[in-house]
Enzyme design. Structure first.
Site, PDB file in Angstrom:
ATOM      1  N   CYS A  72       0.703  -1.175   0.133  1.00  0.00           N
ATOM      2  CA  CYS A  72       0.067  -0.089  -0.132  1.00  0.00           C
ATOM      3  C   CYS A  72       0.672   1.318  -0.052  1.00  0.00           C
ATOM      4  O   CYS A  72       0.576   2.172  -0.761  1.00  0.00           O
ATOM      5  CB  CYS A  72      -1.031   0.003   1.275  1.00  0.00           C
ATOM      6  SG  CYS A  72      -0.325   0.027   2.685  1.00  0.00           S
ATOM      7  N   HIS A 114      21.915   5.116 -17.182  1.00  0.00           N
ATOM      8  CA  HIS A 114      22.622   4.013 -16.551  1.00  0.00           C
ATOM      9  C   HIS A 114      22.161   3.388 -15.131  1.00  0.00           C
ATOM     10  O   HIS A 114      21.460   3.834 -14.344  1.00  0.00           O
ATOM     11  CB  HIS A 114      24.143   4.462 -16.284  1.00  0.00           C
ATOM     12  CG  HIS A 114      24.160   5.693 -15.543  1.00  0.00           C
ATOM     13  ND1 HIS A 114      24.315   6.970 -16.264  1.00  0.00           N
ATOM     14  CD2 HIS A 114      24.041   5.917 -14.078  1.00  0.00           C
ATOM     15  CE1 HIS A 114      24.264   7.786 -15.240  1.00  0.00           C
ATOM     16  NE2 HIS A 114      24.214   7.440 -14.030  1.00  0.00           N
ATOM     17  N   CYS A 163      13.478   1.870 -15.334  1.00  0.00           N
ATOM     18  CA  CYS A 163      13.002   0.792 -15.994  1.00  0.00           C
ATOM     19  C   CYS A 163      11.654   0.389 -15.445  1.00  0.00           C
ATOM     20  O   CYS A 163      10.730  -0.086 -16.307  1.00  0.00           O
ATOM     21  CB  CYS A 163      13.850  -0.357 -16.368  1.00  0.00           C
ATOM     22  SG  CYS A 163      15.426   0.145 -17.201  1.00  0.00           S
ATOM     23  N   HIS A 179      16.802  10.324 -10.486  1.00  0.00           N
ATOM     24  CA  HIS A 179      17.898  11.259 -10.487  1.00  0.00           C
ATOM     25  C   HIS A 179      19.227  10.368 -10.853  1.00  0.00           C
ATOM     26  O   HIS A 179      19.918  10.810 -11.703  1.00  0.00           O
ATOM     27  CB  HIS A 179      17.956  12.117  -9.484  1.00  0.00           C
ATOM     28  CG  HIS A 179      19.098  12.784  -9.343  1.00  0.00           C
ATOM     29  ND1 HIS A 179      19.611  14.155 -10.184  1.00  0.00           N
ATOM     30  CD2 HIS A 179      20.317  12.678  -8.430  1.00  0.00           C
ATOM     31  CE1 HIS A 179      20.780  14.583  -9.601  1.00  0.00           C
ATOM     32  NE2 HIS A 179      21.234  13.353  -8.814  1.00  0.00           N
ATOM     33  N   CYS A 197      22.150  18.256 -10.649  1.00  0.00           N
ATOM     34  CA  CYS A 197      22.140  18.059 -11.986  1.00  0.00           C
ATOM     35  C   CYS A 197      21.842  19.398 -12.959  1.00  0.00           C
ATOM     36  O   CYS A 197      20.938  20.147 -12.512  1.00  0.00           O
ATOM     37  CB  CYS A 197      21.039  16.840 -12.257  1.00  0.00           C
ATOM     38  SG  CYS A 197      19.533  17.484 -11.698  1.00  0.00           S
ATOM     39  N   HIS A 249      13.954  16.228 -10.960  1.00  0.00           N
ATOM     40  CA  HIS A 249      14.196  17.658 -10.285  1.00  0.00           C
ATOM     41  C   HIS A 249      13.382  18.750 -11.012  1.00  0.00           C
ATOM     42  O   HIS A 249      12.995  19.581 -10.701  1.00  0.00           O
ATOM     43  CB  HIS A 249      15.403  17.942 -10.356  1.00  0.00           C
ATOM     44  CG  HIS A 249      16.205  17.240  -9.123  1.00  0.00           C
ATOM     45  ND1 HIS A 249      16.999  16.271  -9.384  1.00  0.00           N
ATOM     46  CD2 HIS A 249      16.336  17.666  -7.835  1.00  0.00           C
ATOM     47  CE1 HIS A 249      17.497  15.989  -7.889  1.00  0.00           C
ATOM     48  NE2 HIS A 249      17.000  16.673  -7.194  1.00  0.00           N
ATOM     49  N   CYS A 263      20.317  40.112   9.968  1.00  0.00           N
ATOM     50  CA  CYS A 263      20.143  40.744  11.081  1.00  0.00           C
ATOM     51  C   CYS A 263      19.467  41.973  10.927  1.00  0.00           C
ATOM     52  O   CYS A 263      19.757  42.849  10.236  1.00  0.00           O
ATOM     53  CB  CYS A 263      21.370  40.804  11.735  1.00  0.00           C
ATOM     54  SG  CYS A 263      21.445  41.371  13.466  1.00  0.00           S
ATOM     55  N   HIS A 302      -2.009   1.539   6.995  1.00  0.00           N
ATOM     56  CA  HIS A 302      -2.465   1.314   5.925  1.00  0.00           C
ATOM     57  C   HIS A 302      -2.746   2.649   5.116  1.00  0.00           C
ATOM     58  O   HIS A 302      -2.920   3.926   5.798  1.00  0.00           O
ATOM     59  CB  HIS A 302      -3.680   0.982   5.531  1.00  0.00           C
ATOM     60  CG  HIS A 302      -4.345   0.603   4.279  1.00  0.00           C
ATOM     61  ND1 HIS A 302      -3.736  -0.287   3.482  1.00  0.00           N
ATOM     62  CD2 HIS A 302      -5.130   1.135   3.648  1.00  0.00           C
ATOM     63  CE1 HIS A 302      -4.444  -0.346   2.233  1.00  0.00           C
ATOM     64  NE2 HIS A 302      -5.575   0.392   2.201  1.00  0.00           N
TER      65      HIS A 302
END
Length: 388
Positions: free
Chosen positions: A58, A87, A97, A153, A162, A169, A182, A308
């Site tokens: 879940c 890669h 993937c 990423h 990057c 991103h 200040c 859950h």
């Protein structure tokens, strides 16, 4: 979220095609029998995700549903043609993937329930040494969301920052610039840059801020909570405590807020109070210093109760709120008050809020509504701008 104080070798395209093929076939062994009222034209193309007994999927299912239903992420991700460029160490631990395979099933499978297996296995393999996101164990949904984005990423960049921005991103990245200035001696610190995927805020701090002023908008509460923290003046000869000024280098396509609770079973009144604070529209330039106005609309909420997770999503084309609870997908309501009552009755804690940047043309309408009504709160009906 509860308050509990990868780079690799070059990509093998043939291996990915084999992997992709294995996960893009229609899922024909679904054990679920859906009530006929759920299989309607209003639910066309909406799919649930598998969570059989002992799988504890879940926490990941809500992340997948959020990524798929957020237009800003899905539309670009499904069109990405970077199979040969990214890669990973091996195909079994490649989040890109795995997510691509699931999105293919969303696009082409006729099944109503899809298995999140590919992403579940990839995260488990990727975080094995850290003993996180392991098969069969539940985990934190917001941490899983960040793990997926950080892994995406890493699929395209060997560097923490990057340039140009990777896709994760570009859509979700919150690049914050912090500076101390200040008021007494006017000294200023060096600008410190931080990149986030989720802007976390404590529920107890939000409730405390609301006690001080109950007429604020959600942005005001978020900004005031961020200004509570004071630090020593950068001038060593000055003892003044300074506020931290925060600005955004770039506004993201999706702004994600993580709500940190100090209890997994709060009183329903606490949940109701937080839901009343959450606004449907968000003005990012009222939280951070921004050169331009930036308008967002609430699109999704990850909720939690009793180990859950489920996900509420507003479909702006259909003007309806959907609930995704693993394999179960249903239209909940078109009005926000119904969602509010459902969360309170079910003690559903909002854990993550997804605000998507308004499309061109929506921003002007949104600002006119806010100026007219002065205050628009998510889950709250107001008869007039002066209503308490």
């Amino acid at each position: 979220k509860m308050d509990n104080s990868a780079s690799g070798s070059s990509f093998n395209y043939d291996q990915f095609q084999s992997f992709q093929s294995s996960y893009s076939q229609p899922y024909t062994q679904s054990p679920y029998e859906h009530p006929k009222e759920l299989i309607s034209s209003s639910l066309k193309n909406e799919k649930g995700l598998e969570n059989l007994l002992g799988q504890n999927n879940c926490f990941l299912n809500v992340v997948i549903q959020a990524l798929w239903h957020l237009d800003a992420f899905r539309d670009g991700f499904v069109e990405m043609d970077e199979f040969k460029d990214h890669h990973h160490n091996d195909v079994d631990s490649c989040v890109y993937c795995a997510l691509k395979a699931i999105f293919l099933q969303y696009s082409y499978s006729d099944e109503l329930v899809l298995p999140p297996t590919s992403l579940r296995q990839a995260l488990s393999a990727l975080f094995k040494d850290q003993d996180r996101f392991q098969i069969g164990r539940i985990d934190d949904a917001t941490e899983a969301f960040e793990a997926v984005l950080n892994s995406l990423h890493s699929c395209f960049s060997d560097y923490e920052i990057c340039k140009p921005l990777c896709y994760a991103h570009k859509v979700f990245g919150i690049r914050v610039a912090e500076e101390l200035r200040c008021k007494r001696c006017n000294a200023a610190s060096d600008t410190n840059y931080t990149t986030l995927f989720t802007a976390y805020t404590y529920v107890t701090a939000l409730r405390s801020a609301r006690k001080q002023n109950s007429s604020f908008r959600f942005e005001d509460y978020l900004r005031s909570v961020g200004e509570i923290e004071k630090r020593t003046c950068p001038n060593p000869d000055c003892t003044e405590l300074c506020e931290t000024k925060r600005g955004l280098v770039k506004d993201p396509e999706v702004f994600t807020i993580g709500l940190v609770w100090d209890s997994s079973s709060p009183d329903p009144s606490e949940i109701a109070e937080i839901l009343e604070m959450i606004s449907e529209d968000l003005f990012l330039h009222q939280i951070f210093h921004l050169k331009q106005q930036s308008f967002y609309r609430l699109r999704g909420i990850i909720c939690y109760y009793g180990c859950h997770y489920n996900f509420f999503f507003f479909n702006h084309e259909r003007q309806q709120w959907f609930m995704f609870d693993d394999s179960l997908v249903k239209v909940v309501a078109s009005d926000r008050a119904t969602i509010r009552e459902k969360c309170i009755r079910g003690r559903l804690q909002p854990f993550a809020l997804f605000y998507e940047k308004c499309r061109e043309g929506e921003s002007l309408l949104t600002s006119m509504v806010i100026l007219t009504q002065h205050r628009t709160l998510f889950f709250v009906h107001r008869k007039s701008p002066s209503s308490p």
